[in-house]
Design an enzyme around this catalytic site. Structure first.
Site, short mmCIF file in Angstrom:
data_model
loop_
_atom_site.label_atom_id
_atom_site.label_comp_id
_atom_site.label_asym_id
_atom_site.label_seq_id
_atom_site.Cartn_x
_atom_site.Cartn_y
_atom_site.Cartn_z
N GLY A 9 0.87 -0.75 -0.21
CA GLY A 9 -0.19 0.12 -0.01
C GLY A 9 0.33 1.02 -0.21
O GLY A 9 2.49 1.18 0.41
N PHE A 10 0.35 2.33 -0.36
CA PHE A 10 0.96 3.17 0.51
C PHE A 10 1.57 3.82 1.09
O PHE A 10 3.25 3.51 0.91
CB PHE A 10 0.16 4.85 0.05
CG PHE A 10 -0.11 6.28 0.77
CD1 PHE A 10 1.56 6.63 0.33
CD2 PHE A 10 -0.66 6.65 1.65
CE1 PHE A 10 1.73 7.90 0.63
CE2 PHE A 10 0.24 7.67 2.33
CZ PHE A 10 1.13 8.61 1.36
N ILE A 11 1.39 3.54 1.94
CA ILE A 11 2.75 3.76 3.56
C ILE A 11 3.24 2.35 3.84
O ILE A 11 4.63 2.26 4.08
CB ILE A 11 1.70 4.16 4.72
CG1 ILE A 11 0.47 5.33 5.18
CG2 ILE A 11 2.43 4.19 5.92
CD1 ILE A 11 0.08 5.52 5.75
N LEU B 120 -0.48 -3.21 9.34
CA LEU B 120 -1.05 -1.79 7.96
C LEU B 120 -2.27 -2.04 7.15
O LEU B 120 -2.33 -1.12 7.06
CB LEU B 120 0.18 -0.28 7.39
CG LEU B 120 1.00 -0.14 8.10
CD1 LEU B 120 2.03 -0.47 8.80
CD2 LEU B 120 2.09 0.86 7.15
N ASP C 258 0.22 -8.72 1.63
CA ASP C 258 -0.91 -7.35 1.19
C ASP C 258 -1.35 -8.28 0.04
O ASP C 258 -1.52 -9.01 -0.65
CB ASP C 258 -0.48 -6.65 -0.04
CG ASP C 258 -0.70 -6.02 -0.37
OD1 ASP C 258 -2.43 -5.57 -0.52
OD2 ASP C 258 -0.29 -4.74 0.90
N GLY D 6 -3.53 -2.26 -2.47
CA GLY D 6 -2.01 -2.29 -2.74
C GLY D 6 -1.75 -2.35 -4.58
O GLY D 6 -2.37 -2.76 -5.14
N ALA E 267 -1.14 0.48 12.66
CA ALA E 267 -1.53 2.24 12.36
C ALA E 267 -2.87 2.20 12.71
O ALA E 267 -3.99 2.06 11.73
CB ALA E 267 -0.90 1.87 10.89
N LYS F 7 -11.04 0.30 14.08
CA LYS F 7 -10.07 0.71 14.61
C LYS F 7 -9.83 1.11 16.00
O LYS F 7 -8.55 0.60 16.62
CB LYS F 7 -9.64 2.05 13.96
CG LYS F 7 -9.20 1.93 12.15
CD LYS F 7 -7.43 1.25 12.27
CE LYS F 7 -7.08 1.14 10.50
NZ LYS F 7 -5.77 -0.01 10.53
N TYR G 271 -14.90 3.12 10.14
CA TYR G 271 -13.75 2.23 9.87
C TYR G 271 -13.43 2.84 11.62
O TYR G 271 -12.61 2.27 11.99
CB TYR G 271 -13.20 3.22 9.37
CG TYR G 271 -11.76 3.47 8.91
CD1 TYR G 271 -11.02 2.56 8.42
CD2 TYR G 271 -11.32 5.17 8.84
CE1 TYR G 271 -9.15 2.80 8.59
CE2 TYR G 271 -9.75 4.95 8.83
CZ TYR G 271 -9.23 3.89 8.67
OH TYR G 271 -8.03 4.52 8.17
N1 NAD Z 1 -3.09 7.69 4.62
C1 NAD Z 1 -3.46 7.79 5.18
O1 NAD Z 1 -4.41 8.70 5.77
C2 NAD Z 1 -4.16 7.24 7.01
C3 NAD Z 1 -4.70 7.90 8.24
C4 NAD Z 1 -4.74 6.93 9.14
C5 NAD Z 1 -4.02 6.18 9.22
N2 NAD Z 1 -4.14 5.43 8.29
C6 NAD Z 1 -4.24 3.10 8.02
O2 NAD Z 1 -2.60 3.57 7.81
C7 NAD Z 1 -2.62 2.12 7.07
C8 NAD Z 1 -1.78 2.62 5.42
O3 NAD Z 1 -2.95 3.31 4.41
P1 NAD Z 1 -2.89 3.51 3.68
O4 NAD Z 1 -3.60 4.25 3.64
O5 NAD Z 1 -1.24 3.19 2.96
O6 NAD Z 1 -3.51 2.88 2.40
P2 NAD Z 1 -3.38 1.56 1.23
O7 NAD Z 1 -4.76 1.25 1.15
O8 NAD Z 1 -2.61 1.94 0.85
O9 NAD Z 1 -2.85 0.86 2.40
C9 NAD Z 1 -3.50 -0.34 2.73
C10 NAD Z 1 -3.06 -2.88 2.47
O10 NAD Z 1 -3.96 -3.03 3.12
C11 NAD Z 1 -4.28 -3.98 1.60
N3 NAD Z 1 -4.83 -5.08 2.46
C12 NAD Z 1 -6.34 -4.72 2.90
N4 NAD Z 1 -7.58 -5.49 3.38
C13 NAD Z 1 -5.98 -6.36 3.22
C14 NAD Z 1 -5.84 -7.69 3.08
N5 NAD Z 1 -6.97 -8.77 3.93
N6 NAD Z 1 -4.66 -9.04 3.81
C15 NAD Z 1 -3.95 -8.13 3.52
N7 NAD Z 1 -3.43 -7.05 2.51
C16 NAD Z 1 -4.77 -6.47 2.82
C17 NAD Z 1 -3.75 -3.48 0.78
O11 NAD Z 1 -3.94 -4.46 -0.98
C18 NAD Z 1 -3.36 -2.00 0.74
O12 NAD Z 1 -1.54 -2.15 0.13
C19 NAD Z 1 -3.70 1.38 7.24
O13 NAD Z 1 -4.25 0.71 8.10
C20 NAD Z 1 -4.28 2.73 7.55
O14 NAD Z 1 -6.40 2.39 8.56
C21 NAD Z 1 -3.74 5.69 7.05
#
Ligand code: NAD
Length: 330
Positions: free
Chosen positions: A10-12, A76, A31, A36, A117, A153, A149
């Site tokens: 994913g992104f982070i 994450l 993942d 992602g 996260a 969380k 959500y």
């Molecule tokens: N980006 C933000 O501003 C933000 C803010 C608060 C919390 N978060 C948390 O940070 C984490 C990463 O978020 P992000 O922004 O990178 O989003 P993202 O969607 O890019 O990353 C989430 C990743 O989880 C994977 N995923 C989803 N369901 C899955 C499963 N069942 N099994 C395996 N992988 C799975 C997705 O394919 C993806 O790669 C998340 O937990 C999100 O809740 C992000």
């Protein structure tokens, strides 16, 4: 460190994998590629200390097998983004609750350190001036899928916290406030990449609501190293810690900033929340973190200002243009 990063494509997660590899650690990313993408990890392809395992955190046996290889777990993986949560409420709940249970239980079983996260969404509609980790949660009805959500969380935090006390799990809960940067996609409702996509395409910038809602955006390049440092700081164990930026901006001003920085001729187009997300959608007027705990624990101080963050996204999108919407729908 032998790190397992769920949601590593994913992104982070992908930036976290880059950072950990850069620090000399071994990394396994798990993942299911739902939001992602492999392209987020192409720079690590073939790296001797990196492995990508495709599978779901809902697969308990797989999670156990993967976590057994590590001594540190960054959890994450989650269903993320307003559109994902509203469009697939049950699937999202399952991932964000049962998936987390699987990962936490594997971390306990294999004696790994654990970071989850979490999100500023847990504060809900609390629009206090600087939300501290002990601030109240002000959530709408549990029957409004928009809040599922935050509800899940919140439980993820509790599961970690209880294991931290009962099982002695060394764990850190990070509450992330609007983390943005290159590789984030605008597909699931993330505002900054969506605005940049629209500006670069010369399309109207669609601002939801009146645009007066205010947010602070944090750079992924500030937040990711802080996540790693927190897990290396025992004083942070069994605590929730806010991470994000402090430069507050209204969404209308953000849109104007994106137009200016891209040099676009796009105009702002206001779309009511109901039209964007369906009837009864609720949003927060303001969301601003108090990051003094992270400051005290690991000297956390955001270095990236909003213009730098937006410019880093523009630069990335110019180099790697987003797919057209028609392709994304398939
Ligand atoms: N980006 C933000 O501003 C933000 C803010 C608060 C919390 N978060 C948390 O940070 C984490 C990463 O978020 P992000 O922004 O990178 O989003 P993202 O969607 O890019 O990353 C989430 C990743 O989880 C994977 N995923 C989803 N369901 C899955 C499963 N069942 N099994 C395996 N992988 C799975 C997705 O394919 C993806 O790669 C998340 O937990 C999100 O809740 C992000």
């Amino acid at each position: 460190m032998k790190a397992v990063v769920t949601g590593g494509a994913g992104f982070i997660g992908s930036h976290l994998c880059d950072h950990l590899i850069g620090q000399g650690h071994e990394v396994v990313a798990l993942d299911d590629m739902s939001t992602g993408s492999e392209s987020n990890l192409e720079q690590l392809n073939g790296h001797s200390r990196f492995e990508l395992v495709k599978g779901s955190v809902l697969d308990k046996a797989l999670v156990d097998e993967v976590v057994a290889t590590g001594d540190t777990v960054f959890h994450l993986a989650a269903a993320v983004g307003v559109h994902t949560i509203v469009d697939k409420p049950l699937e999202s709940l399952r991932t964000n609750m049962h998936g987390t249970e699987n990962v936490v239980e594997a971390a306990v079983k294999h004696g790994a350190r654990y970071l989850v996260a979490s999100t500023s969404e847990v504060y809900g509609k609390n629009d206090a001036d600087g939300l501290g980790e002990d601030s109240d949660r002000v959530l709408g009805s549990p029957l409004k899928s928009r809040w599922s959500y935050a509800a899940a969380k919140g439980l993820d935090e509790l599961i970690a916290y209880v294991h931290g006390g009962d099982s002695g799990l060394p764990c850190v809960i990070t509450r992330l406030f609007n983390v943005v940067g290159p590789r984030q996609t605008g597909r699931y409702g993330m505002v900054v990449p969506r605005f940049v996509d629209q500006a670069l395409a010369g399309e109207p910038i669609t601002v939801h609501g009146e645009g007066t809602q205010r947010r602070c955006f944090g750079s992924v390049f500030d937040v990711v190293p802080a996540m790693v440092r927190l897990l290396e700081a025992p004083a942070a164990y069994n605590r929730a810690v806010n991470l994000g930026g402090l430069e507050e901006v209204s969404i209308s001003d953000l849109a104007r900033r994106v137009v200016e920085l891209t040099g676009s001729a796009s105009e702002l187009h206001y779309v009511p929340y109901e039209e964007a997300y369906g009837e009864g959608y609720e949003d927060m007027r303001r969301r601003m973190p108090d990051i003094s705990l992270a400051g005290a624990l690991i000297d956390y101080e955001p270095r990236w200002g909003l213009d730098d963050i937006v410019n880093s996204i523009i630069e990335h999108k110019r180099a790697v243009p987003s797919q057209p919407q028609a392709a994304l729908a398939s």
